[in-house]
Design a protein around this motif. Structure first.
Motif, PDB file in Angstrom:
ATOM      1  N   LEU A  31     -11.454 -14.449 -22.962  1.00  0.00           N
ATOM      2  CA  LEU A  31     -10.438 -13.994 -23.905  1.00  0.00           C
ATOM      3  C   LEU A  31     -10.535 -12.490 -24.129  1.00  0.00           C
ATOM      4  N   LEU A  32     -11.754 -12.002 -24.234  1.00  0.00           N
ATOM      5  CA  LEU A  32     -11.946 -10.568 -24.439  1.00  0.00           C
ATOM      6  C   LEU A  32     -11.369  -9.784 -23.276  1.00  0.00           C
ATOM      7  N   GLN A  33     -11.608 -10.300 -22.086  1.00  0.00           N
ATOM      8  CA  GLN A  33     -11.125  -9.643 -20.885  1.00  0.00           C
ATOM      9  C   GLN A  33      -9.591  -9.652 -20.856  1.00  0.00           C
ATOM     10  N   ALA A  34      -9.034 -10.779 -21.225  1.00  0.00           N
ATOM     11  CA  ALA A  34      -7.567 -10.903 -21.233  1.00  0.00           C
ATOM     12  C   ALA A  34      -6.963  -9.900 -22.203  1.00  0.00           C
ATOM     13  N   LYS A  35      -7.584  -9.765 -23.334  1.00  0.00           N
ATOM     14  CA  LYS A  35      -7.075  -8.853 -24.356  1.00  0.00           C
ATOM     15  C   LYS A  35      -7.017  -7.426 -23.816  1.00  0.00           C
ATOM     16  N   LYS A  36      -8.026  -7.069 -23.048  1.00  0.00           N
ATOM     17  CA  LYS A  36      -8.073  -5.716 -22.495  1.00  0.00           C
ATOM     18  C   LYS A  36      -7.033  -5.511 -21.405  1.00  0.00           C
ATOM     19  N   LEU A  37      -6.693  -6.608 -20.715  1.00  0.00           N
ATOM     20  CA  LEU A  37      -5.785  -6.493 -19.569  1.00  0.00           C
ATOM     21  C   LEU A  37      -4.323  -6.334 -19.973  1.00  0.00           C
ATOM     22  N   ILE A  38      -3.987  -6.700 -21.211  1.00  0.00           N
ATOM     23  CA  ILE A  38      -2.575  -6.686 -21.609  1.00  0.00           C
ATOM     24  C   ILE A  38      -1.942  -5.322 -21.350  1.00  0.00           C
ATOM     25  N   VAL A  39      -2.654  -4.263 -21.718  1.00  0.00           N
ATOM     26  CA  VAL A  39      -2.076  -2.923 -21.585  1.00  0.00           C
ATOM     27  C   VAL A  39      -1.872  -2.524 -20.127  1.00  0.00           C
ATOM     28  N   GLN A  40      -2.535  -3.233 -19.228  1.00  0.00           N
ATOM     29  CA  GLN A  40      -2.414  -2.864 -17.818  1.00  0.00           C
ATOM     30  C   GLN A  40      -1.246  -3.556 -17.118  1.00  0.00           C
ATOM     31  N   ILE A  41      -0.584  -4.464 -17.846  1.00  0.00           N
ATOM     32  CA  ILE A  41       0.526  -5.193 -17.219  1.00  0.00           C
ATOM     33  C   ILE A  41       1.758  -4.286 -17.150  1.00  0.00           C
ATOM     34  N   ASN A  42       2.401  -4.270 -15.994  1.00  0.00           N
ATOM     35  CA  ASN A  42       3.626  -3.485 -15.864  1.00  0.00           C
ATOM     36  C   ASN A  42       4.815  -4.288 -16.380  1.00  0.00           C
ATOM     37  N   PRO A  43       5.649  -3.669 -17.217  1.00  0.00           N
ATOM     38  CA  PRO A  43       6.797  -4.385 -17.774  1.00  0.00           C
ATOM     39  C   PRO A  43       7.792  -4.785 -16.692  1.00  0.00           C
ATOM     40  N   SER A  44       8.473  -5.891 -16.943  1.00  0.00           N
ATOM     41  CA  SER A  44       9.484  -6.368 -16.002  1.00  0.00           C
ATOM     42  C   SER A  44      10.835  -6.472 -16.698  1.00  0.00           C
ATOM     43  N   GLN A  45      11.825  -6.868 -15.933  1.00  0.00           N
ATOM     44  CA  GLN A  45      13.172  -7.024 -16.492  1.00  0.00           C
ATOM     45  C   GLN A  45      13.257  -8.242 -17.401  1.00  0.00           C
ATOM     46  N   LYS A  46      12.507  -9.275 -17.010  1.00  0.00           N
ATOM     47  CA  LYS A  46      12.563 -10.466 -17.863  1.00  0.00           C
ATOM     48  C   LYS A  46      11.191 -11.097 -18.018  1.00  0.00           C
ATOM     49  N   SER A  47      11.084 -11.915 -19.047  1.00  0.00           N
ATOM     50  CA  SER A  47       9.818 -12.589 -19.319  1.00  0.00           C
ATOM     51  C   SER A  47       9.870 -14.016 -18.825  1.00  0.00           C
ATOM     52  N   THR A  48       8.753 -14.437 -18.258  1.00  0.00           N
ATOM     53  CA  THR A  48       8.687 -15.829 -17.804  1.00  0.00           C
ATOM     54  C   THR A  48       8.205 -16.753 -18.917  1.00  0.00           C
ATOM     55  N   ARG A  49       7.772 -16.158 -20.015  1.00  0.00           N
ATOM     56  CA  ARG A  49       7.289 -16.983 -21.136  1.00  0.00           C
ATOM     57  C   ARG A  49       7.946 -16.531 -22.430  1.00  0.00           C
ATOM     58  N   ASP A  50       8.081 -17.475 -23.330  1.00  0.00           N
ATOM     59  CA  ASP A  50       8.679 -17.188 -24.627  1.00  0.00           C
ATOM     60  C   ASP A  50       7.578 -16.805 -25.623  1.00  0.00           C
ATOM     61  N   ILE A  51       7.390 -15.514 -25.784  1.00  0.00           N
ATOM     62  CA  ILE A  51       6.286 -15.046 -26.627  1.00  0.00           C
ATOM     63  C   ILE A  51       6.513 -15.371 -28.101  1.00  0.00           C
ATOM     64  N   LYS A  78     -14.651  -9.965 -31.742  1.00  0.00           N
ATOM     65  CA  LYS A  78     -14.632  -8.619 -31.174  1.00  0.00           C
ATOM     66  C   LYS A  78     -15.645  -8.519 -30.055  1.00  0.00           C
ATOM     67  N   GLU A  79     -15.567  -7.413 -29.375  1.00  0.00           N
ATOM     68  CA  GLU A  79     -16.524  -7.107 -28.328  1.00  0.00           C
ATOM     69  C   GLU A  79     -17.914  -7.050 -28.956  1.00  0.00           C
ATOM     70  N   GLU A  80     -18.892  -7.606 -28.263  1.00  0.00           N
ATOM     71  CA  GLU A  80     -20.246  -7.602 -28.823  1.00  0.00           C
ATOM     72  C   GLU A  80     -20.739  -6.177 -29.023  1.00  0.00           C
ATOM     73  N   THR A  81     -20.580  -5.373 -27.987  1.00  0.00           N
ATOM     74  CA  THR A  81     -20.918  -3.959 -28.135  1.00  0.00           C
ATOM     75  C   THR A  81     -19.610  -3.197 -28.206  1.00  0.00           C
ATOM     76  N   GLU A  82     -19.545  -2.291 -29.116  1.00  0.00           N
ATOM     77  CA  GLU A  82     -18.329  -1.507 -29.275  1.00  0.00           C
ATOM     78  C   GLU A  82     -18.004  -0.808 -27.963  1.00  0.00           C
ATOM     79  N   PRO A  83     -16.738  -0.717 -27.613  1.00  0.00           N
ATOM     80  CA  PRO A  83     -16.376  -0.010 -26.391  1.00  0.00           C
ATOM     81  C   PRO A  83     -16.866   1.430 -26.464  1.00  0.00           C
ATOM     82  N   THR A  84     -17.450   1.864 -25.388  1.00  0.00           N
ATOM     83  CA  THR A  84     -18.029   3.213 -25.421  1.00  0.00           C
ATOM     84  C   THR A  84     -16.940   4.252 -25.262  1.00  0.00           C
TER      85      THR A  84
END
Length: 490
Positions: free
Chosen positions: A347-367, A431-437
């Motif tokens: 889950l922690l990893q997923a949370k970090k990855l969100i910002v790396q996703i490139n936006p698209s024209q449409k969403s495949t999921r209903d957020i 939260k992350e066990e160790t604060e992000p450096t």
RNA sequence: GGUCACGUGGCCGAGUGGCUAGGCACGGGUCUGCAAAACCCUCAACGGGGGUUCGAUUCCCUCCGUGACCUCCA
């Protein structure tokens, strides 16, 4: 924001009820805290985390919550022998310290461990010893109403008399005649003084060797255990107040007595919603000091306990506890904790990855629908287990979008990021066990190392590249070669 | 003994009168120099026995098992 009503399981009715505060938007929350005579253990963590969630969630729903959690720093008598030993005094003798040093020592430890578990501190943390005059006052009030009697410098609550005016046992479902016909064989300390075995002490006369003692109209003594919560809850939250929480083991007699005391003293039912968290078992067995399996939080964090195969960081413990509903028993085992740790990492990893996703024209999921679901399960008596399941499905979308199997519009990405942050970080308190450096030297060094290693890889010098990865791993830095290059994780 | 809970796949754990969460582990695959991570697929449950019902893991009864509380003990 509140699309469905918040339901809280009320121990009083044994049903889920819609939550409506007595004086919105204010909410009064009182939780029974620890008796500070020993190191905090997993049971303390469960209770504290349970009500930490209640506190955090109510605040997020827009309520203004006054959160009170007491510290019991009067010893209270233990064991059935005639002497009746006082927990804190006993500990003081063992450790050759003043009783108040014992209290301070374990209170500090408690705070330290709770902080590590990312448990928010209450707004007010009253101590029993700081409220002796108020307790004496309530005893006098109960006496004046005729629901208590004095014997030899002690004051007892007259349960029989009380039951003639108010129902006794409404919280625990106990019936007085059944209690009366029970176990007559027990010879408890002070039993002879009581008119009836079901009566309980409001004030106890202090024996000469009892160090913690206060003046009272009935002589030197100390308050009965149940009294402090009645006094301190209503002092800060008023009478009646909204939510009273604690472990299920406190339901009877402790909370039952609290109700009786308030009714007897003020003719008011003190609490609208009673909440009780369930217990923890260890390898299927009850956790208890007598069984030698009460594992201290410090031991979890250090791994130093015969039952522990390794150490477990605080966030793993927190996540593990949140993966079960608070009203279920939760079974501890090494395997279960290791499983939790892996899930949390995902889950922690997923949370970090969100910002790396490139936006698209449409969403495949209903957020939006997903977000509603998050609220829905939390509104259903704080079902953190189901909320975590929701987060896992979002995590799966996030990972899939890295392979373009799912896509999201930029608006949805922002909503997803904010919602994940809200539920994962702010409500579940993970939260992350160790604060992000934010260490530019470390960042610089790491990119240098990665560059050097990737050069070696290009030249097919795998001996060198693998050696670098091994060395980094020893420093608990993990190198992962992905399509988009190499990343490192602490 | 009394009161009240609970018993879910290898493990932990949600939940529901029919569409049967989730995590971890196992097995197969994709990707990769290899690993790691990730993805896809597979596997699999509702303690035993009755009953109610068109249909029960979900309701009722009973049996077995486990746990909590039963007065100063979180």
């Amino acid at each position: 924001m509140l699309s469905s009503p918040l339901l809280i399981h009320n121990s009083l009715s044994r049903k889920k009820e819609e939550f409506h505060p007595l004086k919105p938007p204010f909410v009064g929350l009182y939780v029974c805290g620890p008796t500070v005579y020993g190191p905090p253990h997993l049971g303390h963590a469960r209770s504290a985390i349970t009500f930490d969630i209640v506190y955090r969630y109510l605040k997020k729903l827009g309520y203004r919550v006054r959160y009170v959690r007491n510290i019991t720093d009067v010893g209270h008598l233990e064991n059935d022998s005639d002497e009746g030993e006082d927990k804190i005094l006993k500990r003081a003798k063992v450790e050759q310290l003043e009783p108040m040093e014992i209290v301070q020592l374990y209170m500090n430890k408690y705070h330290g461990e709770m902080d590590k578990l990312n448990i928010l501190r209450p707004g007010i943390e009253p101590r029993a010893t700081g409220h002796i005059p108020e307790q004496i006052k309530l005893i006098e009030k109960i006496l004046s109403q005729g629901f208590a009697y004095c014997v030899n410098g002690s004051v007892y609550f007259d349960v029989i008399k009380y039951s003639q005016h108010h129902p006794y046992g409404i919280l625990s479902g106990r019936k007085l005649d059944e209690l009366l016909s029970g176990d007559e064989e027990r010879e408890l300390e002070g039993q002879k003084e009581k008119r009836n075995p079901v009566d309980f002490a409001l004030w106890k006369k202090a024996n000469p060797e009892h160090i913690m003692r206060w003046d009272s109209p009935w002589g030197e003594g100390f308050p009965g255990w149940h009294l402090e919560c009645s006094v301190m809850s209503t002092k800060y939250l008023g009478l009646p107040f909204d939510i009273h929480g604690g472990g299920m083991d406190l339901l009877f007699p402790h909370h039952e007595c609290e109700i009786s005391q308030s009714q007897a003293g003020s003719d008011t039912a003190p609490v609208k919603y009673w909440m009780h968290n369930n217990m923890i078992t260890i390898n299927g067995q009850k956790m208890g000091k007598s069984l030698g399996n009460a594992i201290g939080l410090e031991e979890f964090f250090s791994g130093k306990h015969p039952l522990l195969e390794r150490s477990y960081p605080p966030m793993t413990i927190r996540f593990f506890i949140l993966q079960a509903h608070y009203r279920s028993t939760l079974d501890f085992s090494n395997a279960a904790l290791i499983a939790s740790e892996k899930g949390l990492k995902k889950l922690l990893q997923a949370k970090k990855l969100i910002v790396q996703i490139n936006p698209s024209q449409k969403s495949t999921r209903d957020i939006k629908k997903w977000l509603d679901e998050c609220y829905l399960v939390m509104n259903d008596d704080f079902n953190t287990a189901q909320l975590i399941a929701c987060l896992f499905s979002a995590a799966s979308w996030i990972y899939s979008s890295a392979e373009n199997k799912e896509t999201f519009t930029s608006a949805d990405l922002i909503l997803l990021k904010n919602s994940f942050e809200l539920f994962f970080t702010e409500i579940l308190g993970l939260k992350e066990e160790t604060e992000p450096t934010n260490d530019k030297y470390l960042d610089g060094l790491m990119s240098l190392i990665i560059e050097l290693r990737n050069n070696a890889r290009k030249n097919k010098d795998y001996a060198t590249s693998d050696a670098i990865r091994e060395k980094m791993k020893e420093l608990s830095i993990q190198l992962e070669d992905g399509k988009e290059g190499t990343r490192w994780v602490l």
